[in-house]
Design a protein around this motif. Structure first.
Motif, mmCIF file in Angstrom:
data_model
loop_
_atom_site.group_PDB
_atom_site.id
_atom_site.type_symbol
_atom_site.label_atom_id
_atom_site.label_comp_id
_atom_site.label_asym_id
_atom_site.label_seq_id
_atom_site.Cartn_x
_atom_site.Cartn_y
_atom_site.Cartn_z
ATOM 1 N N SER A 39 0.822 -1.211 0.000
ATOM 2 C CA SER A 39 0.000 0.000 0.000
ATOM 3 C C SER A 39 0.859 1.266 0.000
ATOM 4 N N ILE A 91 4.980 -5.548 10.203
ATOM 5 C CA ILE A 91 4.254 -4.269 10.279
ATOM 6 C C ILE A 91 4.613 -3.455 9.037
ATOM 7 N N GLY A 106 2.566 1.354 9.829
ATOM 8 C CA GLY A 106 3.539 2.391 9.492
ATOM 9 C C GLY A 106 2.891 3.769 9.389
ATOM 10 N N ARG A 107 1.630 3.784 8.976
ATOM 11 C CA ARG A 107 0.920 5.062 8.842
ATOM 12 C C ARG A 107 0.896 5.805 10.181
ATOM 13 N N LEU A 167 11.598 9.577 10.848
ATOM 14 C CA LEU A 167 11.482 8.173 11.251
ATOM 15 C C LEU A 167 12.847 7.541 11.504
ATOM 16 N N VAL A 188 8.327 -1.166 9.041
ATOM 17 C CA VAL A 188 8.415 -0.642 10.409
ATOM 18 C C VAL A 188 9.503 -1.368 11.216
ATOM 19 N N ASN A 218 12.381 -1.433 10.438
ATOM 20 C CA ASN A 218 13.551 -0.540 10.369
ATOM 21 C C ASN A 218 13.582 0.423 11.558
ATOM 22 N N ASN A 219 12.436 0.572 12.222
ATOM 23 C CA ASN A 219 12.301 1.567 13.288
ATOM 24 C C ASN A 219 12.871 0.997 14.603
ATOM 25 N N GLN A 233 11.803 -4.926 4.634
ATOM 26 C CA GLN A 233 10.682 -4.653 3.723
ATOM 27 C C GLN A 233 10.621 -5.632 2.553
HETATM 28 P P1 ADP Z 1 3.590 -1.999 2.507
HETATM 29 O O1 ADP Z 1 4.065 -3.342 2.025
HETATM 30 O O2 ADP Z 1 2.272 -2.037 3.191
HETATM 31 O O3 ADP Z 1 3.663 -0.945 1.455
HETATM 32 P P2 ADP Z 1 6.134 -1.790 3.903
HETATM 33 O O4 ADP Z 1 6.397 -3.089 4.581
HETATM 34 O O5 ADP Z 1 6.850 -1.527 2.650
HETATM 35 O O6 ADP Z 1 4.580 -1.582 3.692
HETATM 36 O O7 ADP Z 1 6.424 -0.633 4.964
HETATM 37 C C1 ADP Z 1 6.216 0.712 4.675
HETATM 38 C C2 ADP Z 1 6.294 1.491 5.970
HETATM 39 O O8 ADP Z 1 7.563 1.262 6.591
HETATM 40 C C3 ADP Z 1 6.224 2.994 5.771
HETATM 41 O O9 ADP Z 1 4.903 3.394 5.984
HETATM 42 C C4 ADP Z 1 7.135 3.542 6.861
HETATM 43 O O10 ADP Z 1 6.338 3.939 7.955
HETATM 44 C C5 ADP Z 1 7.982 2.381 7.321
HETATM 45 N N1 ADP Z 1 9.426 2.563 7.062
HETATM 46 C C6 ADP Z 1 10.070 2.348 5.887
HETATM 47 N N2 ADP Z 1 11.392 2.619 6.033
HETATM 48 C C7 ADP Z 1 11.570 3.021 7.317
HETATM 49 C C8 ADP Z 1 12.712 3.437 8.096
HETATM 50 N N3 ADP Z 1 13.930 3.505 7.562
HETATM 51 N N4 ADP Z 1 12.510 3.762 9.383
HETATM 52 C C9 ADP Z 1 11.289 3.691 9.929
HETATM 53 N N5 ADP Z 1 10.166 3.309 9.271
HETATM 54 C C10 ADP Z 1 10.309 2.977 7.969
#
Ligand code: ADP
Length: 267
Positions: A10, A101, A131-132, A145, A218, A220-221, A243
């Motif tokens: 998304s 997440i 993540g939102r 972030l 998330v 990564n956080n 990711q």
């Molecule tokens: P989706 O598959 O639903 O698109 P992802 O698994 O790719 O989601 O994660 C996207 C989310 O990860 C973003 O909304 C963001 O909040 C978070 N994110 C991506 N990179 C980082 C980072 N380096 N540090 C913190 N949060 C991150």
């Protein structure tokens, strides 16, 4: 022989190419735009260019993620639950519980020793615990972030965030800023709120069995990692690119479908 997996999430779209021996040949990620076809083509081009390959070198492609039906060039599509399970199993075969997440959803997946999904739960209806939520709070607190871990690590206490709804939680955070609650403590409270929300769904898949992997953007956080680790009580296994596991799993499935077809064709 190359195969690929594409995960249209998304928030982020990912494309991963695997080589003959199952090694990662290249990986590309981009923001998912409303023009999903174009996003898919762009990341495909980037991944092909990086690996020095042409489109015809890719023998099979599997798509996954919420936009998996919209990828015109993939031969098959599979759910993100199956792809995450396959991707994580290929990296960490000892994992039995996956906490993922992403941008707009969170999932807890239980897998067996072969990487097959035993059961799972997914929250895609509420932004809290995704993540939102972190993005909204990062904006309210004026902290990038990528700096969360560093800021949270100095917090001695965690501010209590009582509201579950993202919009109300944002107002609560703003009112705490006004009350001069230290930013690091508010941030630590936000991390706790996310993990608490995700953890509510854990009991639906039974108990958390080790080993436990943490995936999705998330992961990564560093702040969220720290609180989740405490809550789980076991060390978390986190992929180098958290990711990428959906696209990795899709690519592994593509590899297995292609090899099966090739075997049938030669017999
Ligand atoms: P989706 O598959 O639903 O698109 P992802 O698994 O790719 O989601 O994660 C996207 C989310 O990860 C973003 O909304 C963001 O909040 C978070 N994110 C991506 N990179 C980082 C980072 N380096 N540090 C913190 N949060 C991150």
């Amino acid at each position: 022989m190359y195969v690929a997996g594409i995960d249209i999430g998304s928030v982020a779209a990912k494309f991963l190419i695997l080589g003959e021996g199952g090694e990662v040949a290249s990986y590309a990620v981009a923001e998912t735009t409303p023009d999903v076809d174009r996003t898919a083509e762009e990341i495909r081009k980037r991944a092909l260019d990086e690996a020095g390959l042409k489109l015809e070198d890719i023998k099979y492609m599997v798509s996954t993620g919420y936009g998996r039906y919209t990828v015109p060039f993939a031969q098959e599509n599979r759910t993100e639950i199956i792809c995450h399970a396959t991707g994580v199993h290929s990296l960490f075969p000892s994992v039995r519980t996956i906490v993922d997440i992403g941008g707009q959803d969170s999932k807890v997946i239980r897998v067996d020793e072969t990487g097959r999904v035993k059961n799972f739960t997914m929250n895609s209806k509420c932004a809290a615990g995704t993540g939102r939520f972190t993005e909204v709070m990062a904006r309210a607190l004026g902290i990038e972030l990528s700096r969360w871990g560093e800021v949270v690590s100095s917090a001695e206490n965690r501010a209590k965030i009582s509201n579950i709804c993202t919009v109300f939680a944002e107002s609560e955070v703003i009112s705490k800023i006004m009350q001069k609650v230290p930013i690091n403590e508010i941030l630590a409270g936000v991390c706790e709120a996310i993990v608490t929300r995700v953890y509510e769904s854990v009991h639906r898949v039974g108990k958390v069995e080790p080993d436990v992997a943490f995936t999705g953007g998330v992961a990564n956080n560093l702040g969220v990692r720290q609180v989740l680790q405490e809550k789980v009580g076991y060390p978390l296994l986190i992929p180098e690119i958290p990711q990428s596991t959906g696209a990795l799993g899709a690519a592994y499935l593509a590899r297995s479908y292609y090899l099966t077809q090739r075997k049938k064709g030669s017999s």
